[in-house]
Design a protein around this motif. Structure first.
Motif, mmCIF file in Angstrom:
data_model
loop_
_atom_site.group_PDB
_atom_site.id
_atom_site.type_symbol
_atom_site.label_atom_id
_atom_site.label_comp_id
_atom_site.label_asym_id
_atom_site.label_seq_id
_atom_site.Cartn_x
_atom_site.Cartn_y
_atom_site.Cartn_z
ATOM 1 N N ARG A 1 0.986 -1.530 0.215
ATOM 2 C CA ARG A 1 -0.090 0.026 0.073
ATOM 3 C C ARG A 1 0.854 1.314 0.168
ATOM 4 O O ARG A 1 0.250 2.323 -0.717
ATOM 5 C CB ARG A 1 -0.498 -0.122 1.575
ATOM 6 N N PHE A 2 1.832 1.081 1.302
ATOM 7 C CA PHE A 2 2.622 2.671 0.979
ATOM 8 C C PHE A 2 3.594 2.257 -0.749
ATOM 9 O O PHE A 2 3.489 3.772 -1.038
ATOM 10 C CB PHE A 2 3.929 2.108 1.927
ATOM 11 N N ILE A 3 3.968 1.621 -1.098
ATOM 12 C CA ILE A 3 4.692 1.423 -2.487
ATOM 13 C C ILE A 3 3.462 2.439 -3.275
ATOM 14 O O ILE A 3 4.182 2.971 -4.450
ATOM 15 C CB ILE A 3 5.817 0.635 -2.862
ATOM 16 N N GLN A 4 2.416 1.481 -3.418
ATOM 17 C CA GLN A 4 1.792 2.121 -3.931
ATOM 18 C C GLN A 4 1.577 3.900 -4.016
ATOM 19 O O GLN A 4 1.401 3.861 -4.855
ATOM 20 C CB GLN A 4 0.506 1.670 -3.734
ATOM 21 N N TYR A 5 2.026 4.582 -2.748
ATOM 22 C CA TYR A 5 1.281 6.071 -2.334
ATOM 23 C C TYR A 5 2.533 6.614 -3.220
ATOM 24 O O TYR A 5 2.604 7.775 -4.082
ATOM 25 C CB TYR A 5 1.233 6.030 -0.960
ATOM 26 N N ALA A 6 3.647 6.175 -2.937
ATOM 27 C CA ALA A 6 4.676 6.343 -3.636
ATOM 28 C C ALA A 6 4.514 7.059 -4.963
ATOM 29 O O ALA A 6 5.269 7.675 -5.429
ATOM 30 C CB ALA A 6 6.497 6.376 -2.361
ATOM 31 N N SER A 7 4.339 5.579 -5.464
ATOM 32 C CA SER A 7 4.049 5.994 -7.173
ATOM 33 C C SER A 7 3.702 6.643 -7.163
ATOM 34 O O SER A 7 4.100 7.242 -8.447
ATOM 35 C CB SER A 7 3.926 3.991 -7.742
ATOM 36 N N ILE A 8 2.508 6.499 -6.816
ATOM 37 C CA ILE A 8 0.900 7.754 -7.191
ATOM 38 C C ILE A 8 1.577 9.081 -7.153
ATOM 39 O O ILE A 8 1.731 9.939 -8.178
ATOM 40 C CB ILE A 8 -0.059 7.460 -6.927
ATOM 41 N N ALA A 9 2.569 9.493 -6.156
ATOM 42 C CA ALA A 9 2.897 10.601 -5.592
ATOM 43 C C ALA A 9 3.918 11.331 -5.969
ATOM 44 O O ALA A 9 4.745 12.333 -6.960
ATOM 45 C CB ALA A 9 3.402 10.753 -4.109
ATOM 46 N N SER A 10 4.602 9.639 -7.309
ATOM 47 C CA SER A 10 5.942 10.748 -8.058
ATOM 48 C C SER A 10 5.011 11.448 -9.736
ATOM 49 O O SER A 10 4.399 11.132 -9.778
ATOM 50 C CB SER A 10 6.543 9.299 -8.803
ATOM 51 N N ASP A 11 6.173 12.195 -10.029
ATOM 52 C CA ASP A 11 5.732 12.649 -11.443
ATOM 53 C C ASP A 11 5.197 12.278 -12.580
ATOM 54 O O ASP A 11 4.166 12.353 -12.288
ATOM 55 C CB ASP A 11 6.873 14.341 -11.801
ATOM 56 N N ASP A 12 5.713 11.314 -13.052
ATOM 57 C CA ASP A 12 5.392 10.526 -14.229
ATOM 58 C C ASP A 12 5.526 8.602 -13.901
ATOM 59 O O ASP A 12 5.504 8.085 -14.759
ATOM 60 C CB ASP A 12 6.412 11.053 -15.507
ATOM 61 N N GLY A 13 5.154 8.784 -12.820
ATOM 62 C CA GLY A 13 5.393 6.948 -12.315
ATOM 63 C C GLY A 13 4.014 6.352 -13.028
ATOM 64 O O GLY A 13 2.917 6.831 -12.810
ATOM 65 N N VAL A 14 4.210 5.027 -13.105
ATOM 66 C CA VAL A 14 3.393 3.675 -13.902
ATOM 67 C C VAL A 14 3.052 2.917 -12.618
ATOM 68 O O VAL A 14 3.849 2.176 -12.320
ATOM 69 C CB VAL A 14 3.173 3.661 -14.976
ATOM 70 N N VAL A 15 1.554 2.485 -11.872
ATOM 71 C CA VAL A 15 1.324 1.624 -11.352
ATOM 72 C C VAL A 15 0.381 0.249 -11.835
ATOM 73 O O VAL A 15 -0.499 0.966 -13.267
ATOM 74 C CB VAL A 15 0.699 1.770 -10.206
ATOM 75 N N GLY A 16 1.825 -0.624 -12.422
ATOM 76 C CA GLY A 16 0.378 -1.950 -12.955
ATOM 77 C C GLY A 16 -0.030 -2.836 -11.983
ATOM 78 O O GLY A 16 1.099 -3.096 -11.017
ATOM 79 N N TYR A 17 -2.006 -2.546 -11.919
ATOM 80 C CA TYR A 17 -1.861 -3.551 -10.597
ATOM 81 C C TYR A 17 -2.052 -4.853 -11.398
ATOM 82 O O TYR A 17 -2.292 -5.106 -12.203
ATOM 83 C CB TYR A 17 -3.276 -3.468 -10.221
ATOM 84 N N LEU A 18 -1.284 -6.247 -10.768
ATOM 85 C CA LEU A 18 -1.694 -7.849 -11.078
ATOM 86 C C LEU A 18 -2.319 -7.724 -10.005
ATOM 87 O O LEU A 18 -2.200 -8.906 -9.357
ATOM 88 C CB LEU A 18 -0.692 -7.861 -11.604
ATOM 89 N N PRO A 19 -3.822 -8.614 -10.599
ATOM 90 C CA PRO A 19 -4.365 -8.864 -9.267
ATOM 91 C C PRO A 19 -4.402 -10.530 -8.774
ATOM 92 O O PRO A 19 -4.374 -11.054 -7.848
ATOM 93 C CB PRO A 19 -6.116 -9.598 -9.920
ATOM 94 N N ASP A 20 -3.418 -10.955 -9.804
ATOM 95 C CA ASP A 20 -3.447 -12.735 -9.624
ATOM 96 C C ASP A 20 -1.364 -13.419 -10.139
ATOM 97 O O ASP A 20 -0.993 -12.504 -11.166
ATOM 98 C CB ASP A 20 -4.225 -13.610 -10.381
ATOM 99 N N THR A 21 -1.046 -13.524 -9.716
ATOM 100 C CA THR A 21 0.065 -14.082 -10.534
ATOM 101 C C THR A 21 0.392 -15.198 -10.964
ATOM 102 O O THR A 21 1.780 -15.649 -11.461
ATOM 103 C CB THR A 21 1.354 -14.426 -9.453
#
Length: 545
Positions: A199-219
């Motif tokens: 959760r914290f790394i999601q916040y950090a990524s979204i807080a970056s200027d041009d960061g992209v988060v890929g959400y993967l529900p299942d490995t």
């Protein structure tokens, strides 16, 4: 679906958060009301997380693997009013206990267009009304109650404030800016968001200027998904990085390519160890390092990968040196739910393998007389929900949080974790033994999945070992054994025991005779969440074992 990524801009994400927040207000969610998210890692998890924070609600995430009774206990403990489940199966799990949850008014299903429904309801709420609500939310307000999976006893609800998460997001972004902020970061997120680390790394990524988060529900399709998403960094638990290594090793096969892989992997570890010791590399080493083997492993993680970050459990030194040696620094984080995720991490420019780095800017650490690591800082939680005695036990008289971990601090201020206070084994002879270093060494054996060292109040130290089915499938034929051999037969098979014994000997070489593993038993079962031997974050539950 696998390999098909759907792009959402930050602007669209923001609009969806605003619509969801208005919908929550329209549903009657007041400031301080508890709302559950019971879902695998996906975009909607992130949207709901931000929307709940915006309206001052308290989010109560539940691990997607939790059973109905576990969910019921959590929702009743924090008086959850509204719950979101991602799919029909999890919706039904909550629905089956709804009658036993007096505070729970409603369950909405994400795959049944829950966010669309919120948007529709929210039309009645003006921007002014939303902004007024947002303005009432303060740093010290409760943001979330995260139930620790508890490798001992019932889960406890850690109360984390907005300030806890904001402070750790800012300080970690400063400390690891190369990874999370600089140079178009791309994060593939597959760890459960119910866990503070993800959760914290999601916040950090979204807080970056041009960061992209890929959400993967299942490995299940992790390796092809890595190649199609092309992350620049990856956050995982040690098991993930072991799997990538094993997959590459398997791909190299048994012939000359296999021998080359083994040689190159060893060269990578030597390279990393020399680099860490500040020694010069020979020309031969430089040439060896350029070989295709490193491309195979890096290729498995996608062409843009620059960093790998690991947390959640201790990482084997060999594995860390291997990744470092192929040019992928393995950043190690250390923290706990009670500190809103990592309060210490190795830095890109100061990545000392074998340590968990230095504290995040703004936090303080100390070692007690008993050798326990204790911490203080703006990211430290305010207490356990409804458990004043447990909260009092968690802190020292002068207000430091007890981590329960034994640690040392080296001359440069790096933290080295040496074990857990609770896990210390005291033999009948009165010898204090920390099981973790022994277990890590034995678990390096390719066919071993888990190792648990036992011997409390017994005359000597023993080990319980489970076999890794994936590695066995490759190992058995190479040793003239059928892959159909039942596990109870393998448990007594001489070749299997000999293979494990080599690693037991290596482990024993690191300790005194009184601390050495004299006997080991191979179990004919796996440790799983079903048999209560693993927590949802895949830590072994010692009492259950």
């Amino acid at each position: 679906g696998p390999g098909r990524w759907q792009n959402v801009t930050t602007g669209e994400f923001h609009e969806r958060v605003v619509s969801a927040a208005k919908g929550l207000i329209a549903l009657g969610i007041a400031k301080g009301d508890a709302v559950t998210i019971f879902s695998s890692t996906r975009l909607e998890w992130g949207i709901l997380d931000f929307a709940l924070a915006a309206v001052g609600a308290v989010s109560v995430p539940i691990y997607d693997t939790d059973s109905a009774p576990q969910a019921q206990r959590i929702m009743n403990d924090s008086a959850v009013k509204l719950a979101f489940a991602d799919n029909r199966e999890r919706f039904d799990r909550l629905d089956s206990v709804k009658d036993h949850c007096p505070a729970l008014k409603q369950i909405l299903m994400i795959e049944g267009n829950a966010l669309g429904a919120l948007e529709g309801l929210g039309v009645a709420v003006s921007d002014e009304e939303l902004n007024e609500r947002v303005a009432t939310v303060r740093a010290d307000d409760l943001a979330t109650i995260v139930y620790t999976s508890g490798s001992t006893g019932n889960p406890k609800g850690a109360e984390l404030t907005h300030k806890n998460f904001v402070s750790i997001t800012i300080s970690a972004s400063q400390a690891l800016h190369e990874v999370v902020l600089d140079d178009h970061p791309r994060l593939l997120l597959f760890l459960p968001l119910a866990h503070c680390f993800a959760r914290f790394i999601q916040y950090a990524s979204i807080a970056s200027d041009d960061g992209v988060v890929g959400y993967l529900p299942d490995t299940k399709t992790l390796l092809p998904d890595l190649r199609s998403f092309e992350p620049t960094y990856l956050l995982g638990v040690p098991r993930v990085f072991e799997k990538v290594y094993n997959a590459a090793s398997h791909k190299a096969g048994a012939g000359w390519k296999g021998r080359l892989f083994v040689k190159a992997a060893e060269a990578a570890r030597v390279w990393s160890r020399k680099e860490q010791a500040g020694e010069q590399h020979t020309f031969a080493e430089i040439a060896e390092r350029a070989k295709y083997v490193y491309r195979t492993v890096r290729g498995a993680l996608g062409p843009k990968i620059k960093y790998v970050a690991c947390g959640g459990a201790p990482l084997s030194l060999d594995l860390a040196h291997f990744y470092n040696g192929i040019g992928l620094p393995m950043i190690q984080g250390y923290g706990m739910t009670e500190t809103a995720a990592p309060f210490a991490a190795t830095r890109v420019t100061d990545n000392v393998i074998g340590t968990v780095g230095q504290p995040a800017p703004g936090s303080s650490i100390r070692i007690s007389d008993e050798g326990e690591l204790q911490v203080k800082g703006p990211n430290v939680f305010r207490g356990y929900h409804n458990l004043p005695e447990k909260t009092a036990e968690a802190f020292t008289a002068d207000g430091w949080l007890r981590t329960g971990d034994l640690a040392e601090i080296d001359d440069e201020g790096h933290i080295v974790i040496t074990g857990r206070i609770k896990d210390i084994i005291i033999t009948a002879g009165g010898k204090n033994v920390s099981p973790i270093p022994l277990e890590e060494e034995i678990a390096k054996c390719p066919i071993v999945e888990h190792c648990v060292v036992v011997g409390d109040q017994r005359p000597f130290i023993g080990a319980l070992v489970t076999l890794d089915p994936e590695s066995l499938a490759l190992w058995l034929p190479a040793h003239g054994l059928s892959t159909e051999t039942p596990v109870d037969r393998l448990a007594t098979n001489a070749a299997v025991r000999e293979e494990i014994q080599q690693y037991v000997d290596k482990a024993n070489a690191t300790v005194s005779r009184a601390e050495s593993v004299r006997k080991f038993a191979v179990l004919d079962t796996q440790f799983t969440q079903e048999n209560k031997c693993l927590t949802p974050s895949l830590k072994v539950v010692r009492p259950a074992v």
